[in-house]
Scaffold this motif. Structure first.
Motif, PDB file in Angstrom:
ATOM      1  N   GLY A   1      81.454  15.017  39.903  1.00  0.00           N
ATOM      2  CA  GLY A   1      82.905  14.976  39.709  1.00  0.00           C
ATOM      3  C   GLY A   1      83.652  15.810  40.737  1.00  0.00           C
ATOM      4  N   LYS A   2      83.108  16.968  41.081  1.00  0.00           N
ATOM      5  CA  LYS A   2      83.730  17.822  42.091  1.00  0.00           C
ATOM      6  C   LYS A   2      83.699  17.148  43.464  1.00  0.00           C
ATOM      7  CE  LYS A   2      82.933  22.334  39.941  1.00  0.00           C
ATOM      8  NZ  LYS A   2      82.212  23.634  40.058  1.00  0.00           N
ATOM      9  N   LEU A   3      82.614  16.454  43.760  1.00  0.00           N
ATOM     10  CA  LEU A   3      82.517  15.741  45.033  1.00  0.00           C
ATOM     11  C   LEU A   3      83.527  14.599  45.095  1.00  0.00           C
ATOM     12  CD1 LEU A   3      78.634  15.618  45.430  1.00  0.00           C
ATOM     13  CD2 LEU A   3      80.224  16.956  46.833  1.00  0.00           C
ATOM     14  N   LEU A   4      83.698  13.889  43.979  1.00  0.00           N
ATOM     15  CA  LEU A   4      84.699  12.820  43.919  1.00  0.00           C
ATOM     16  C   LEU A   4      86.100  13.380  44.143  1.00  0.00           C
ATOM     17  CD1 LEU A   4      83.433  10.738  40.862  1.00  0.00           C
ATOM     18  CD2 LEU A   4      83.605   9.908  43.206  1.00  0.00           C
ATOM     19  N   ALA A   5      86.420  14.477  43.483  1.00  0.00           N
ATOM     20  CA  ALA A   5      87.745  15.072  43.615  1.00  0.00           C
ATOM     21  C   ALA A   5      87.977  15.586  45.032  1.00  0.00           C
ATOM     22  CB  ALA A   5      87.912  16.203  42.602  1.00  0.00           C
TER      23      ALA A   5
ATOM     24  N   ASP B   1      82.043  21.552  51.293  1.00  0.00           N
ATOM     25  CA  ASP B   1      82.708  22.861  51.234  1.00  0.00           C
ATOM     26  C   ASP B   1      83.850  22.846  50.224  1.00  0.00           C
ATOM     27  OD1 ASP B   1      80.963  23.785  53.134  1.00  0.00           O
ATOM     28  OD2 ASP B   1      82.388  23.683  54.812  1.00  0.00           O
ATOM     29  N   GLN B   2      84.660  21.772  50.234  1.00  0.00           N
ATOM     30  CA  GLN B   2      85.786  21.662  49.309  1.00  0.00           C
ATOM     31  C   GLN B   2      85.303  21.655  47.859  1.00  0.00           C
ATOM     32  OE1 GLN B   2      89.149  21.411  50.183  1.00  0.00           O
ATOM     33  NE2 GLN B   2      89.760  21.292  48.036  1.00  0.00           N
ATOM     34  N   ALA B   3      84.133  21.048  47.639  1.00  0.00           N
ATOM     35  CA  ALA B   3      83.579  20.953  46.288  1.00  0.00           C
ATOM     36  C   ALA B   3      82.709  22.158  45.924  1.00  0.00           C
ATOM     37  CB  ALA B   3      82.745  19.674  46.166  1.00  0.00           C
ATOM     38  N   ASN B   4      82.592  23.125  46.845  1.00  0.00           N
ATOM     39  CA  ASN B   4      81.720  24.284  46.628  1.00  0.00           C
ATOM     40  C   ASN B   4      80.294  23.842  46.300  1.00  0.00           C
ATOM     41  OD1 ASN B   4      83.718  26.335  47.003  1.00  0.00           O
ATOM     42  ND2 ASN B   4      84.508  25.870  44.953  1.00  0.00           N
ATOM     43  N   SER B   5      79.825  22.872  47.081  1.00  0.00           N
ATOM     44  CA  SER B   5      78.488  22.337  46.875  1.00  0.00           C
ATOM     45  C   SER B   5      77.749  22.315  48.208  1.00  0.00           C
ATOM     46  CB  SER B   5      78.590  20.912  46.298  1.00  0.00           C
ATOM     47  OG  SER B   5      77.317  20.382  46.025  1.00  0.00           O
ATOM     48  N   ASN B   6      76.455  22.053  48.177  1.00  0.00           N
ATOM     49  CA  ASN B   6      75.716  21.962  49.435  1.00  0.00           C
ATOM     50  C   ASN B   6      75.824  20.542  49.993  1.00  0.00           C
ATOM     51  OD1 ASN B   6      73.183  20.320  48.672  1.00  0.00           O
ATOM     52  ND2 ASN B   6      73.217  21.944  47.117  1.00  0.00           N
ATOM     53  N   ILE B   7      75.680  20.398  51.284  1.00  0.00           N
ATOM     54  CA  ILE B   7      75.915  19.116  51.944  1.00  0.00           C
ATOM     55  C   ILE B   7      74.934  18.039  51.478  1.00  0.00           C
ATOM     56  CG2 ILE B   7      74.442  19.586  53.938  1.00  0.00           C
ATOM     57  CD1 ILE B   7      76.689  18.271  55.652  1.00  0.00           C
ATOM     58  N   GLY B   8      73.758  18.452  51.050  1.00  0.00           N
ATOM     59  CA  GLY B   8      72.767  17.491  50.580  1.00  0.00           C
ATOM     60  C   GLY B   8      73.138  16.842  49.256  1.00  0.00           C
ATOM     61  N   SER B   9      74.102  17.436  48.533  1.00  0.00           N
ATOM     62  CA  SER B   9      74.475  16.889  47.231  1.00  0.00           C
ATOM     63  C   SER B   9      75.144  15.522  47.361  1.00  0.00           C
ATOM     64  CB  SER B   9      75.394  17.858  46.480  1.00  0.00           C
ATOM     65  OG  SER B   9      76.595  18.078  47.221  1.00  0.00           O
ATOM     66  N   ILE B  10      75.812  15.270  48.494  1.00  0.00           N
ATOM     67  CA  ILE B  10      76.454  13.971  48.696  1.00  0.00           C
ATOM     68  C   ILE B  10      75.396  12.878  48.794  1.00  0.00           C
ATOM     69  CG2 ILE B  10      77.864  12.585  50.281  1.00  0.00           C
ATOM     70  CD1 ILE B  10      79.380  15.158  50.952  1.00  0.00           C
TER      71      ILE B  10
END
Length: 215
Positions: free
Chosen positions: A12-16, A37-46
């Motif tokens: 959901g954070k990646l979508l937003a 970075d915007q989603a505060n996640s690691n790049i591999g999560s996409i």
């Protein structure tokens, strides 16, 4: 928090994040690093949740399409009887739908989050544009067009009916797109209140009176 809910929250954070950045910068100028970075996640999560940037973009447009369908109650409206017994009934049905659209677009909330990305797709359609067009835009045109065509005694595909639909939708959408200059002009810092919404509705309603058979 369970692993399932944590997974759903990350997606959901990646979508937003993607919705915001794609809207502001466009597809090409937005990198997966920016989204992560915007989603505060690691790049591999996409790659993990969506496969690649293009699939994330499609997922975002699918999400927007589904939420717009819910907001505009398209399934409920489409299930109604479209056989009108009088111009007054058709005009009343049209007013009901216009009121729903006005109040949806006058609210900056969730719809405002989609705005830039939807506008980009309208101005320069991508290969994912059909998700919005077939899921929402064409259906709204048809819903409005059936009523306008009845009032004008023309086919729903008549060029005059299509242009009237396009003009009506543009009037309503601009209360979201142009909300800031309007509210500033009216010196309304708190946004649209009930009295202002009713004024907007009555102004748009007055234009519906022009939908009449050719003389």
């Amino acid at each position: 928090m369970t692993k399932a809910s944590d997974s759903s929250e990350t997606a959901g954070k990646l979508l937003a994040a993607g919705m915001k950045l794609f809207g502001e910068r466009g597809f090409k100028a937005t990198t997966t690093r920016m989204i992560a970075d915007q989603a505060n996640s690691n790049i591999g999560s996409i790659a993990y949740y969506f496969g690649n940037k293009r699939n994330l973009y499609r997922a975002i447009l699918t999400h927007i399409s589904e939420r717009m369908q819910d907001k505009f109650r398209l399934y409920d409206i489409e299930r109604r009887d479209h056989t009108f017994r009088s111009p007054e009934q058709a005009r009343g049905s049209l007013k009901e739908i216009v009121r729903l659209l006005v109040r949806t677009f006058a609210s900056e909330g969730e719809v405002g989050q989609w705005l830039l990305l939807v506008m980009r797709e309208q101005a320069d359609p991508s290969d994912c544009y059909d998700l919005l067009y077939e899921g929402v835009f064409d259906r709204v045109y048809t819903i409005l067009g059936v009523r306008i065509a009845y009032l004008m005694e023309k086919s729903v595909d008549d060029v005059d009916v299509v242009i009237e639909c396009h003009t009506l939708i543009g009037q309503i959408v601009f209360f979201l797109v142009g909300r800031h200059p309007l509210l500033r002009r009216l010196k309304r810092e708190s946004g649209f209140d009930e009295r202002l919404l009713e004024s907007v509705e009555q102004t748009v309603f007055s234009h519906l009176e022009h939908y009449r058979p050719p003389t």
